[in-house]
Design an enzyme around this catalytic site. Structure first.
Site, PDB file in Angstrom:
ATOM      1  N   HIS A 170       0.848  -1.201   0.000  1.00  0.00           N
ATOM      2  CA  HIS A 170       0.000   0.000   0.000  1.00  0.00           C
ATOM      3  C   HIS A 170       0.879   1.245   0.000  1.00  0.00           C
ATOM      4  CE1 HIS A 170       0.800  -0.491   4.284  1.00  0.00           C
ATOM      5  NE2 HIS A 170       0.297   0.693   4.550  1.00  0.00           N
TER       6      HIS A 170
ATOM      7  N   HIS B 201       1.486   3.936   1.852  1.00  0.00           N
ATOM      8  CA  HIS B 201       2.036   4.704   2.980  1.00  0.00           C
ATOM      9  C   HIS B 201       3.567   4.779   2.927  1.00  0.00           C
ATOM     10  CE1 HIS B 201      -1.817   4.201   5.608  1.00  0.00           C
ATOM     11  NE2 HIS B 201      -1.894   5.201   4.764  1.00  0.00           N
TER      12      HIS B 201
ATOM     13  N   HIS C  35       4.508  -4.403  10.558  1.00  0.00           N
ATOM     14  CA  HIS C  35       4.990  -3.761  11.785  1.00  0.00           C
ATOM     15  C   HIS C  35       5.152  -4.761  12.928  1.00  0.00           C
ATOM     16  CE1 HIS C  35       4.414   0.535  10.640  1.00  0.00           C
ATOM     17  NE2 HIS C  35       3.521   0.019   9.817  1.00  0.00           N
TER      18      HIS C  35
ATOM     19  N   HIS D 226      -7.380  -0.525   5.693  1.00  0.00           N
ATOM     20  CA  HIS D 226      -6.310   0.369   6.147  1.00  0.00           C
ATOM     21  C   HIS D 226      -6.093   1.486   5.107  1.00  0.00           C
ATOM     22  CE1 HIS D 226      -2.591   1.518   8.158  1.00  0.00           C
ATOM     23  NE2 HIS D 226      -1.940   1.401   7.015  1.00  0.00           N
TER      24      HIS D 226
ATOM     25  N   ASP E 233      -0.248  -3.698   6.217  1.00  0.00           N
ATOM     26  CA  ASP E 233      -0.899  -3.213   7.431  1.00  0.00           C
ATOM     27  C   ASP E 233      -2.370  -3.624   7.506  1.00  0.00           C
ATOM     28  OD1 ASP E 233       1.508  -2.051   7.999  1.00  0.00           O
ATOM     29  OD2 ASP E 233       0.850   0.016   7.737  1.00  0.00           O
TER      30      ASP E 233
ATOM     31  N   ASP F  53       5.879   4.666   5.102  1.00  0.00           N
ATOM     32  CA  ASP F  53       6.703   3.713   5.842  1.00  0.00           C
ATOM     33  C   ASP F  53       6.764   2.346   5.146  1.00  0.00           C
ATOM     34  OD1 ASP F  53       3.904   3.609   6.672  1.00  0.00           O
ATOM     35  OD2 ASP F  53       4.517   2.171   8.187  1.00  0.00           O
ATOM     36  N   HIS F  54       6.146   2.255   3.963  1.00  0.00           N
ATOM     37  CA  HIS F  54       6.226   1.014   3.172  1.00  0.00           C
ATOM     38  C   HIS F  54       6.883   1.244   1.814  1.00  0.00           C
ATOM     39  CE1 HIS F  54       3.612  -1.309   5.962  1.00  0.00           C
ATOM     40  NE2 HIS F  54       3.360  -0.058   6.338  1.00  0.00           N
TER      41      HIS F  54
HETATM   42 FE    FE Z   1       2.644   0.941   8.047  1.00  0.00          FE
HETATM   43 ZN    ZN Z   2       0.138   1.768   6.480  1.00  0.00          ZN
END
Ligand code: FE
Ligand code: ZN
Length: 239
Positions: A54, A56, A169, A112, A131, A58-59
């Site tokens: 996805h 985001h 995570h 998410h 996530d 942090d990915h």
């Molecule tokens: Fe994340």
């Molecule tokens: Zn995420």
């Protein structure tokens, strides 16, 4: 079979290195480039493909730097086109791509994010859930509805129980505490909470998990069969 190596990135994210029997190298959700590149260099590997669950940061945050180092393909959710730069392979539920001599498929799991996908390797029985699901927990509903997330869980729980689940995570300890609050009498949750506490005290990862373990101890997956979880029925009803 595909070999998976976990690479911790950022504060509590996991990226994953995939190695196929044919020598192909893939990386899942590189939220940060440095640790991934360092690890690949230490093994004298170069990525052939980056998989993204996805949009985001942090990915996907590590992708530009990884591409600067070594250009490779990016495969990610077709429904997040425009939110993830320069994807070469657009994935959706009709996809049947190959990696490492295996055909993989894709579950669309909105909740998410609207376009979130899980990447599934049925032969190796691996599922990369980003996530959508965590060990004993699930992702926050940033874009989708509870009803959508519920349906997304249905797709995941339909897979074989021995599917190994790799999430985005390390949130397991606080998730386990929450599960224990919801089901204080559940022996499997109690045992897993102790196990998780032990692992985290030694800074060891709690990933991967299995679908069987999640069905037994993740209250978000257990909610649908348990009348006593008024709180969760409420979430569903609101969807
Ligand atoms: Fe994340
Ligand atoms: Zn995420």
């Amino acid at each position: 079979m595909i070999t998976v190596t976990l690479i911790p990135v950022l504060n509590d994210n996991y990226a994953y290195l995939l190695q196929g029997d044919n020598g192909e190298v893939g990386v899942v959700d590189p939220g940060e480039a440095g640790p991934v590149i360092d690890y690949l260099k230490s093994k004298d590997l170069k990525p052939d493909i980056i998989f993204v669950t996805h949009h985001h940061g942090d990915h996907i945050g590590g992708i530009p730097e990884m591409q600067e180092w070594h250009r490779c393909k990016v495969a990610g959710p077709s429904k997040e086109m425009g939110r993830i730069d320069s994807m070469d392979i657009l994935l959706d539920e009709f996809s049947a791509e190959t990696f490492g001599d295996e055909t993989y498929d894709v579950l669309e799991t909105p909740g998410h994010t609207k376009g979130h996908i899980c990447i599934h390797f049925p032969e190796s029985k691996l599922l990369f859930v980003g996530d959508t699901l965590f060990v004993m927990g699930c992702g926050r509903l940033f874009e989708g509805t509870a009803e959508q997330m519920w349906e997304s869980f249905d797709k995941i729980t339909a897979l074989p129980d021995d599917t190994k689940i790799y999430c985005g995570h390390e949130y397991t300890l606080s998730n386990a505490e929450f599960c224990l609050k919801v089901e204080p009498e559940n022996e499997k949750i109690k045992a897993r909470y102790d196990e998780v506490k032990g692992l985290r005290a030694q800074h060891k990862p709690t990933v991967p998990t299995s679908l069987r373990e999640e069905k037994d101890t993740n209250v978000f997956l257990r909610a649908k069969n348990a009348e006593q979880f008024g709180e969760f029925r409420l979430i569903k009803d609101r969807g």
